[in-house]
Design an enzyme around this catalytic site. Sequence first.
Site, PDB file in Angstrom:
ATOM      1  N   GLU A  85       1.369  -8.293  11.721  1.00 30.48           N
ATOM      2  CA  GLU A  85       1.646  -7.122  10.877  1.00 30.48           C
ATOM      3  C   GLU A  85       2.812  -7.395   9.941  1.00 30.48           C
ATOM      4  OE1 GLU A  85      -0.602  -5.057  10.697  1.00 30.48           O
ATOM      5  OE2 GLU A  85      -1.648  -5.632  12.539  1.00 30.48           O
ATOM      6  N   HIS A 142       3.534  -9.496   2.425  1.00 30.74           N
ATOM      7  CA  HIS A 142       2.605  -9.469   1.297  1.00 30.74           C
ATOM      8  C   HIS A 142       2.889  -8.228   0.429  1.00 30.74           C
ATOM      9  CE1 HIS A 142      -1.939 -10.236   0.157  1.00 30.74           C
ATOM     10  NE2 HIS A 142      -1.116 -10.710  -0.744  1.00 30.74           N
ATOM     11  N   HIS A 183       1.524  -8.970   6.827  1.00 32.48           N
ATOM     12  CA  HIS A 183       1.037  -7.979   5.849  1.00 32.48           C
ATOM     13  C   HIS A 183       2.218  -7.346   5.114  1.00 32.48           C
ATOM     14  CE1 HIS A 183      -3.193  -8.019   6.763  1.00 32.48           C
ATOM     15  NE2 HIS A 183      -3.058  -7.627   8.012  1.00 32.48           N
TER      16      HIS A 183
END
Length: 695
Positions: A482, A488, A485
């Site tokens: 996670e 990102h 992510h």
Amino acid sequence: MTDTAAPLTDTDPAGDDLSANPLLSGATPIPFHEIAAEHVVPAFRAALERAQAELDALIAGEGARTYENTIAALDEVGDRLTAVTRPVSHLMSVRNEPDLRAAYETVLPEVSSFFARLPLNPEVWAAVKEYAQTDEARALTGVRRRHVDKTVRAFVRAGADLPVEQKKRVEELRVELSRLSTEFANHVLDSTNAWDLVLTDEADLEGLPDSARAQARAAAQARGVEGWRFTLQVPSYQPFMQYSARRDLRERMYRAYMNRASSGEHDNRPRVGRILELRRELAGILGFKDYADYTLEDSMAGSGDRAVRFEEDLAARTRPVWEREMAALEVFARDELGITPFEAWDVSYTTERLRLARYDLDAEVLRPYFPLDRVLEGLWELTRQVFGVQVRPRELREVWHPDVGFFDVLDEDGAQLGSFYVDWFPRESKRGGAWMGGLHTGGPRPDGWDAHLATVVCNVSPPDGDRPALLTHREVETVFHEFGHLLHHVLSRVEVPALAGTNVPSDWVELPSQIMENWTWERPALDLFARHWQTGEPIPEALFAKMVAARKFMGAWHQMRQLSFGTVDLDLHVRFDPSRDADPIVRAQQVMAQFSPYPRFADDHFITSFAHIFSGGYAAGYYSYLWSAVLEADAFSRFQREGLFSREVGRDFVDHVLSQGDAEDPAVLFRRFMGRDPDPEALLRRDLDLSLLEN
Ligand SMILES: [Zn+2]
């Protein structure tokens, strides 16, 4: 900055006291602690009203059409609306209280319908087209060029250019497909809940661990029945299939599970065919060969045929290892467990017994080495060394629960890039699973840097009395995943929010998250954080060796399973033609049989409960799990070669992947990072025991 524009209250008619509504305050940090059910309906309606007014102004459009007054303005209508709705949809996942849910469900349809109508609005479409034909638009390059092209395509894909009759048909098809997929999901749920296995003789529990027994006992008590109650819910079904020594009972569980929603009042069989038929018709009207081509137009795979080739290639490479694994499993079942003939309901059980015999590794023994706080410190340290990013805690009062933490993300020079909330532990009113959610997509703006904002939510093992939160290795992987992510999202430097951060094709989005998991398997990285919470000892070498050895156990079996689902999905959406071919149920069984050691393993009706592709948004997209795995394993091999903590490789990964969102074709981004196209070899080496092929 789109979310922090002037508060809505300025323009709103009298009525509810909107000035005190925290959802409309535009305040940062978001006043989560003040948001209550009574704020939801008035705030959503005020935001919708403003969105409509902005849309009307965009259509009326004074002066020449420009990127700013047309494309950017259209994005901002949606962004400003979701700035109001998103904090509430987030709360629905982490603080799902009845009054909040009731309020949310009251206005959610109005928001959904606003967004559904947008691409079908002929006046908005006319404005976008008018702009697209200007000299300014024709001269665009880079991310704005890509964004205008994608915006135009989104309208075309929605059917905006079709003649009236066909447009009507497209709408009908969408409505019916949406109804069918809701029904499909409900039938899966209802048939899952309609079946149970209640055992009253303790001897029937042979093999089951205490946790599974306790859970089944509690489930029985909750129903007011004697004994132990097992259900088809995964947390009950899975341990039963893994541990129950009773073949006859495993068979009953297995058959019930694999035939959910395939008969009686919850029968999904007719729905499978109908959904496939309507999807094919929809794709045809919109000008695509099949539904996969329609769905995958903007994906990295690009077309159904390419995705099929990907699956076929990977299956061919996996098959020889898989065959040896299956043979070994069958021999072990026969010789050590007396199981013959080997059946589908013996696979999980035998796998578990063989794992125990070979590795004697209990996931629980690693827990003391993974106290959450140290895991996080290690993760921040890794992030600093590799990606040049600092993570710093900040005290924040404005949160939805006392457990919630808040962190700032800074670049190497100490400039703020964004912030994120963390919410680690399970609660009654919190959804299960783990996810990263964007609350605001920032990035470079004409007036400076707009900070990103996001949430990381998990459900890892909580602290227990004086004992800190101790994680399993799988949970550590989840936290790393996670956080990938999150990187990102917060490292995005894309100026167009619609193409920034994790707003990327679904077969690209798991690269930044899955790649992070790799570090949790590398000794030098583990040594940054894996220390016994009481003694401070690192993981003993013997234990680490076992952990690594067990990693590839039945790797080909897992991979073939994913390939079987992906192949069935694509076969039904590419090659299967409902008007010509036989029953889709039979067709799915035929495909599954190619991925089974014996054809009889595929005799059931698993397709009638395959919610991923009939109600879960993965239609023609199941392949993307493995597609992403190929990318991340391959990308990580560069770190393995050039240095696990290499700042240079880390910088390349930030520059070409983490900061780029969907600013360019992901295939180009990948090539910039790796210097070539993706190669599945790294995945095979990492996940499959290739030594099985040597004898
Ligand atoms: Zn993910």
